[in-house]
Design an enzyme around this catalytic site. Structure first.
Site, PDB file in Angstrom:
ATOM      1  N   ASP A 135       0.847  -1.189   0.000  1.00 43.52           N
ATOM      2  CA  ASP A 135       0.000   0.000   0.000  1.00 43.52           C
ATOM      3  C   ASP A 135       0.884   1.241   0.000  1.00 43.52           C
ATOM      4  O   ASP A 135       1.866   1.318   0.757  1.00 43.52           O
ATOM      5  CB  ASP A 135      -0.914   0.007   1.226  1.00 43.52           C
ATOM      6  CG  ASP A 135      -2.064   0.988   1.056  1.00 43.52           C
ATOM      7  OD1 ASP A 135      -2.629   1.045  -0.043  1.00 43.52           O
ATOM      8  OD2 ASP A 135      -2.396   1.686   2.022  1.00 43.52           O
ATOM      9  N   HIS A 142      -3.620  14.231   0.766  1.00 42.45           N
ATOM     10  CA  HIS A 142      -3.765  13.410   1.968  1.00 42.45           C
ATOM     11  C   HIS A 142      -2.521  13.517   2.855  1.00 42.45           C
ATOM     12  O   HIS A 142      -2.633  13.733   4.070  1.00 42.45           O
ATOM     13  CB  HIS A 142      -4.007  11.956   1.568  1.00 42.45           C
ATOM     14  CG  HIS A 142      -4.023  11.003   2.720  1.00 42.45           C
ATOM     15  ND1 HIS A 142      -5.031  10.973   3.662  1.00 42.45           N
ATOM     16  CD2 HIS A 142      -3.138  10.021   3.090  1.00 42.45           C
ATOM     17  CE1 HIS A 142      -4.782  10.028   4.561  1.00 42.45           C
ATOM     18  NE2 HIS A 142      -3.641   9.444   4.239  1.00 42.45           N
ATOM     19  N   GLU A 209     -10.113   4.287   4.249  1.00 41.72           N
ATOM     20  CA  GLU A 209      -9.218   4.948   3.302  1.00 41.72           C
ATOM     21  C   GLU A 209      -9.708   4.611   1.900  1.00 41.72           C
ATOM     22  O   GLU A 209      -9.679   3.447   1.495  1.00 41.72           O
ATOM     23  CB  GLU A 209      -7.762   4.520   3.501  1.00 41.72           C
ATOM     24  CG  GLU A 209      -7.166   5.039   4.794  1.00 41.72           C
ATOM     25  CD  GLU A 209      -5.652   4.909   4.850  1.00 41.72           C
ATOM     26  OE1 GLU A 209      -5.088   4.208   3.976  1.00 41.72           O
ATOM     27  OE2 GLU A 209      -5.033   5.509   5.748  1.00 41.72           O
ATOM     28  N   GLU A 211      -9.308   4.153  -1.735  1.00 42.07           N
ATOM     29  CA  GLU A 211      -8.135   3.906  -2.561  1.00 42.07           C
ATOM     30  C   GLU A 211      -8.502   3.201  -3.861  1.00 42.07           C
ATOM     31  O   GLU A 211      -9.625   2.721  -4.035  1.00 42.07           O
ATOM     32  CB  GLU A 211      -7.117   3.040  -1.806  1.00 42.07           C
ATOM     33  CG  GLU A 211      -6.644   3.620  -0.494  1.00 42.07           C
ATOM     34  CD  GLU A 211      -5.409   2.912   0.047  1.00 42.07           C
ATOM     35  OE1 GLU A 211      -4.684   2.267  -0.760  1.00 42.07           O
ATOM     36  OE2 GLU A 211      -5.172   2.992   1.264  1.00 42.07           O
ATOM     37  N   ASP A 243      -8.722   0.549   2.530  1.00 38.70           N
ATOM     38  CA  ASP A 243      -7.670   0.142   3.465  1.00 38.70           C
ATOM     39  C   ASP A 243      -8.094   0.570   4.875  1.00 38.70           C
ATOM     40  O   ASP A 243      -7.694   1.617   5.374  1.00 38.70           O
ATOM     41  CB  ASP A 243      -6.345   0.789   3.062  1.00 38.70           C
ATOM     42  CG  ASP A 243      -5.205   0.379   3.971  1.00 38.70           C
ATOM     43  OD1 ASP A 243      -5.211  -0.767   4.443  1.00 38.70           O
ATOM     44  OD2 ASP A 243      -4.296   1.210   4.201  1.00 38.70           O
ATOM     45  N   ARG A 247      -6.702   3.978  13.682  1.00 44.61           N
ATOM     46  CA  ARG A 247      -5.780   5.099  13.845  1.00 44.61           C
ATOM     47  C   ARG A 247      -5.110   5.131  15.207  1.00 44.61           C
ATOM     48  O   ARG A 247      -3.953   5.557  15.332  1.00 44.61           O
ATOM     49  CB  ARG A 247      -6.533   6.416  13.615  1.00 44.61           C
ATOM     50  CG  ARG A 247      -7.138   6.564  12.229  1.00 44.61           C
ATOM     51  CD  ARG A 247      -6.099   6.559  11.136  1.00 44.61           C
ATOM     52  NE  ARG A 247      -6.697   6.831   9.827  1.00 44.61           N
ATOM     53  CZ  ARG A 247      -6.036   6.746   8.688  1.00 44.61           C
ATOM     54  NH1 ARG A 247      -4.762   6.401   8.678  1.00 44.61           N
ATOM     55  NH2 ARG A 247      -6.655   7.005   7.545  1.00 44.61           N
ATOM     56  N   GLN A 250      -2.468   2.434  15.192  1.00 45.41           N
ATOM     57  CA  GLN A 250      -1.423   2.854  14.266  1.00 45.41           C
ATOM     58  C   GLN A 250      -0.524   3.924  14.885  1.00 45.41           C
ATOM     59  O   GLN A 250       0.712   3.874  14.745  1.00 45.41           O
ATOM     60  CB  GLN A 250      -2.058   3.390  12.986  1.00 45.41           C
ATOM     61  CG  GLN A 250      -1.074   3.841  11.924  1.00 45.41           C
ATOM     62  CD  GLN A 250      -1.771   4.446  10.710  1.00 45.41           C
ATOM     63  OE1 GLN A 250      -3.008   4.519  10.657  1.00 45.41           O
ATOM     64  NE2 GLN A 250      -1.012   4.880   9.725  1.00 45.41           N
ATOM     65  N   LYS A 263      -3.334  -1.794  10.472  1.00 40.52           N
ATOM     66  CA  LYS A 263      -3.728  -1.928   9.072  1.00 40.52           C
ATOM     67  C   LYS A 263      -4.033  -3.367   8.664  1.00 40.52           C
ATOM     68  O   LYS A 263      -4.802  -3.592   7.727  1.00 40.52           O
ATOM     69  CB  LYS A 263      -2.593  -1.413   8.167  1.00 40.52           C
ATOM     70  CG  LYS A 263      -2.287   0.055   8.309  1.00 40.52           C
ATOM     71  CD  LYS A 263      -3.248   0.891   7.505  1.00 40.52           C
ATOM     72  CE  LYS A 263      -2.773   2.316   7.372  1.00 40.52           C
ATOM     73  NZ  LYS A 263      -3.644   3.133   6.502  1.00 40.52           N
ATOM     74  N   THR A 267      -8.513  -5.541   4.535  1.00 41.46           N
ATOM     75  CA  THR A 267      -8.500  -4.641   3.385  1.00 41.46           C
ATOM     76  C   THR A 267      -9.581  -5.140   2.438  1.00 41.46           C
ATOM     77  O   THR A 267      -9.555  -6.310   2.036  1.00 41.46           O
ATOM     78  CB  THR A 267      -7.139  -4.647   2.669  1.00 41.46           C
ATOM     79  OG1 THR A 267      -6.117  -4.242   3.583  1.00 41.46           O
ATOM     80  CG2 THR A 267      -7.154  -3.709   1.466  1.00 41.46           C
ATOM     81  N   GLU A 374      -9.275  12.845   8.130  1.00 37.80           N
ATOM     82  CA  GLU A 374      -9.222  14.148   7.477  1.00 37.80           C
ATOM     83  C   GLU A 374     -10.576  14.853   7.540  1.00 37.80           C
ATOM     84  O   GLU A 374     -10.653  16.049   7.834  1.00 37.80           O
ATOM     85  CB  GLU A 374      -8.807  13.995   6.019  1.00 37.80           C
ATOM     86  CG  GLU A 374      -7.414  13.466   5.796  1.00 37.80           C
ATOM     87  CD  GLU A 374      -7.191  13.123   4.335  1.00 37.80           C
ATOM     88  OE1 GLU A 374      -6.741  14.018   3.586  1.00 37.80           O
ATOM     89  OE2 GLU A 374      -7.487  11.977   3.942  1.00 37.80           O
TER      90      GLU A 374
END
Length: 427
Positions: A135, A142, A209, A211, A243, A247, A250, A263, A267, A374
């Site tokens: 990834d 971003h 996420e 993607e 993904d 948080r 992480q 993560k 997925t 975000e």
């Protein structure tokens, strides 16, 4: 009133003959009618077969190939896309040309029509066995947003290396799941800045996420880098990818080696892989480069000038049926070709079924951000939705990503959606 022929699509259908994405499906009743000679519990035992989407139907590609005497029937009469992926670019083009004829030439209609199954009646599966999963972190918007969020005093929101190479990490291929699979809330260690010690428990900052994933078909040789000019020789197609990210896990674990448990729990990818050839009309130049690139990544050279590396994909992200973002893939700084080249420049080899993600796709405006971290600025500004406020995901939330791209003659090319529902932590 006579039944409408599924080969007669409504005008403007984004899954028309100009598209024809590939997947793997089981027809209704397959579990009780396994393929002859199949081993119990195998993919063939539940009737899996390669399918091609046409409107709201799926064509049994292997059965069609057999009925029409295709030389490619051995690639299509399979319970996975693997053999077709491995066959290489020339075969991909030949098979696509044949499929287009099967669903458009009037002489084939009577043969093909009985081999079309309503999507509502079939079960869709992960369409290929994922080999390696990588990834990337390729959206400047971003990366800049996260830099401003977590390094507010830095002179620039981007790290010093960001404009010089595509940053990425190796993920866990065994937890790539097909759209529609529940995502169990992960458990792990987390530590807020004000805490004196870490605690253990379910993630409280579960995120998405948005993607795009790229699927490798033809492998490469160990020790031999893949140049930019060979991107289309190796990459079969693309799909939407989510993904999922914890948080809080992480943030505590990523120093100094990067993402791990935050993560690797899941997925999600679409059940449909759109071949690159279907997206020729959507190819665009990437954003302007603001730093000189080393030769192996330089996509301004004449040798790659006719291979624009960007794709104009319009993504929509919905949470519980409410649109929360529309990220534009055309703004992504590092192209899929550059990512592939960088991924192999050290001699790492490609395998059939390798999957690599673009990283979160975000545009310049808040309604184009591709993650909740975000959209809510790390929880500071909750989203106001009809069913309540959201900072991060709650149990029972359903996230759906859809997308389309410009097609030939003003048409649209639809990408298969990717959906996932958050399930409560187990145990």
């Amino acid at each position: 009133m006579s039944e409408q022929n599924p080969l007669d699509l409504p005008e403007g259908d984004p899954f028309g003959p100009h598209n024809l994405p590939y997947g793997v499906f089981s027809p209704a009743g397959s579990a009780t009618d396994p393929a002859p000679g199949s081993a119990p519990g195998s993919a063939a035992a539940d009737g899996r077969r390669v399918g091609v989407r046409l409107g709201s139907y799926v064509l049994d590609a292997g059965a069609a190939g057999a009925a029409l005497g295709s030389p490619y029937v051995s690639l299509l009469a399979q319970p996975t896309l693997g053999p077709l992926l491995a066959a290489g670019r020339r075969t991909w083009s030949d098979v696509r040309r044949a499929l287009t004829a099967w669903v458009t030439v009037p002489a084939h209609r009577d043969v093909v029509r009985p081999l079309l199954h309503p999507l509502s009646d079939v079960t869709l599966h992960l369409p290929f066995e994922v080999a390696d999963y990588v990834d990337f972190y390729a959206s400047e918007h971003h990366a800049s947003n996260l830099g401003r969020m977590f390094r507010p005093d830095a002179p620039t929101p981007l790290t010093p290396n960001w404009k010089h190479l595509p940053i990425g990490y190796h993920g866990r291929s065994g937890t790539v799941v097909v759209s529609g699979t529940d995502v169990v809330r992960p458990t792990g260690q987390r530590k807020a800045p004000a805490d004196t010690a870490p605690v253990f428990g379910p993630s409280t900052k579960l995120d998405i996420e948005a993607e795009v994933g790229f699927v490798v078909g033809a492998p490469s040789t160990l020790g031999t880098p893949v140049p930019l000019t060979d991107f289309r020789e190796h990459v079969f197609g693309l799909c939407l990818l989510n993904d999922w990210s914890a948080r809080d896990l992480q943030a505590w674990e990523y120093v100094p080696l990067g993402p791990f448990l935050g993560k690797s729990f899941a997925t999600s990818v679409s059940a449909w892989i759109t071949p690159l050839e279907a997206l020729d009309a959507a190819r665009v130049a990437p954003p302007a480069r603001t730093e000189a690139l080393l030769p192996y990544l330089d996509d301004s050279a004449e040798s790659v000038a006719d291979e624009p590396g960007g794709y104009d994909l319009r993504i929509t992200v919905s949470l519980n049926g409410h649109v929360i973002s529309e990220p534009p893939f055309s703004t992504v700084y590092w192209t899929a070709a550059q990512q592939l080249t960088h991924m192999t420049v050290n001699g790492a080899s490609l395998r059939t079924g390798d999957l690599y993600g673009s990283g979160t796709v975000s545009g310049p405006s808040p309604d184009q951000f591709g993650s909740l971290i975000e959209l809510t600025w790390n929880g500071r500004d909750p989203l106001e939705l009809p069913d309540g406020k959201r900072t991060f995901l709650e149990d029972g939330d359903v996230v759906t990503m859809t997308a389309w791209a410009p097609g030939p003659g003003g048409s649209r090319v639809g990408l298969g959606e990717v959906t996932g529902r958050i399930a409560a932590t187990r145990g």
